[in-house]
Structure formats: structure tokens, C-alpha cells
Design an enzyme around this catalytic site. Structure first.
Site, mmCIF file in Angstrom:
data_model
loop_
_atom_site.group_PDB
_atom_site.id
_atom_site.type_symbol
_atom_site.label_atom_id
_atom_site.label_comp_id
_atom_site.label_asym_id
_atom_site.label_seq_id
_atom_site.Cartn_x
_atom_site.Cartn_y
_atom_site.Cartn_z
ATOM 1 N N VAL A 196 65.557 42.456 29.678
ATOM 2 C CA VAL A 196 64.225 41.930 29.330
ATOM 3 C C VAL A 196 64.093 40.495 29.837
ATOM 4 O O VAL A 196 63.074 40.119 30.430
ATOM 5 C CB VAL A 196 63.977 42.018 27.808
ATOM 6 C CG1 VAL A 196 62.686 41.316 27.425
ATOM 7 C CG2 VAL A 196 63.970 43.472 27.352
ATOM 8 N N HIS A 197 65.116 39.711 29.628
ATOM 9 C CA HIS A 197 65.131 38.315 30.083
ATOM 10 C C HIS A 197 64.988 38.245 31.617
ATOM 11 O O HIS A 197 64.264 37.402 32.134
ATOM 12 C CB HIS A 197 66.433 37.654 29.628
ATOM 13 C CG HIS A 197 66.549 36.201 29.924
ATOM 14 N ND1 HIS A 197 65.693 35.260 29.410
ATOM 15 C CD2 HIS A 197 67.443 35.529 30.702
ATOM 16 C CE1 HIS A 197 66.048 34.062 29.857
ATOM 17 N NE2 HIS A 197 67.099 34.195 30.645
ATOM 18 N N SER A 198 65.663 39.150 32.304
ATOM 19 C CA SER A 198 65.574 39.156 33.771
ATOM 20 C C SER A 198 64.153 39.463 34.232
ATOM 21 O O SER A 198 63.688 38.893 35.223
ATOM 22 C CB SER A 198 66.565 40.158 34.376
ATOM 23 O OG SER A 198 66.128 41.496 34.217
ATOM 24 N N ILE A 203 68.606 42.938 25.917
ATOM 25 C CA ILE A 203 67.899 41.659 25.953
ATOM 26 C C ILE A 203 68.085 40.947 27.293
ATOM 27 O O ILE A 203 67.183 40.248 27.768
ATOM 28 C CB ILE A 203 68.313 40.751 24.763
ATOM 29 C CG1 ILE A 203 67.346 39.569 24.630
ATOM 30 C CG2 ILE A 203 69.735 40.266 24.904
ATOM 31 C CD1 ILE A 203 65.954 39.947 24.223
#
Length: 116
Positions: A76-78, A73
């Protein structure tokens, strides 16, 4: 997950976040009519965005070379941060042009008024 599996993602988040911040500051400067400062901040935004892209490219190369990149996650956030920084820079460039056009038109109107 190992801590090092998150390190590059956190670096992307930080550099992309800084880039977005510079883009937003550039818009604020342009709104105030400080176009020189706005351009300097755009340069800083671009530097941060390039650094974040380099980090991303390194991960892509790692994956393409057969060394899997752990997807989590944070990664993905990055990628969300990187995308938003890119969009912010593109929009800032356009908005600064609009503010500059408005400023130029105001100046032109004032010059016309003086002649009347």
C-alpha cells in the site's frame, strides 16, 4: 510474510522516490533559470516513474494470471509513493513551463525598457 513478498514493493518505493526527487530538483533548476538541467531531470524522473509502473504492471499481471499478490502495508505504501511520483512529475512539467514563461516575460520587459 516472506521477504520476497516485500521485494517488489521496496523496488517501487525506491524508484518512485527517486523519480519524485528528480521532479523536485527539476523545479528548483527551473526556478533558478536553468531550463536545460530541469529538462534533463524531468527525463530522469520519467525513467524512474516508468520503471515503477513496470513493476506495478508485473504485479497486476501476476494477479490477473491467478497468482495472488500478497497485500500488506508495504505494498500500500509503495502505491502511495508511485502516485505521488506521478503527481510530482505532472506538476513539475507545468511549473517548469510557468517558470519559463516568467523568464521569457522578464527578458521581453528588459528589452522594452532598453528601447525606452
Amino acid at each position: 510474510m516472506r521477504e520476497e513478498d516485500y521485494q517488489v514493493s521496496f523496488e517501487i518505493i525506491a524508484t518512485a522516490g527517486d523519480s519524485k526527487g528528480y521532479s523536485m530538483d527539476a523545479i528548483c533548476d527551473a526556478k533558478k533559470g536553468d531550463f536545460e538541467s530541469a529538462q534533463e531531470k524531468l527525463k530522469e524522473a520519467n525513467k524512474g516513474l516508468l520503471k515503477a509502473h513496470e513493476l506495478q504492471t508485473d504485479m497486476i499481471s501476476q494477479e490477473a494470471g491467478g497468482d495472488s499478490v500478497p497485500v500488506n502495508i508495504i505494498l500500500v505504501h509503495s502505491q502511495d509513493h508511485l502516485t505521488m511520483a506521478n503527481v510530482a512529475l505532472e506538476l513539475a512539467e507545468e511549473m517548469i513551463l510557468l517558470y519559463k514563461t516568467i523568464d521569457d516575460l522578464k527578458t521581453e520587459i528588459e528589452e522594452i525598457k532598453k528601447k525606452i
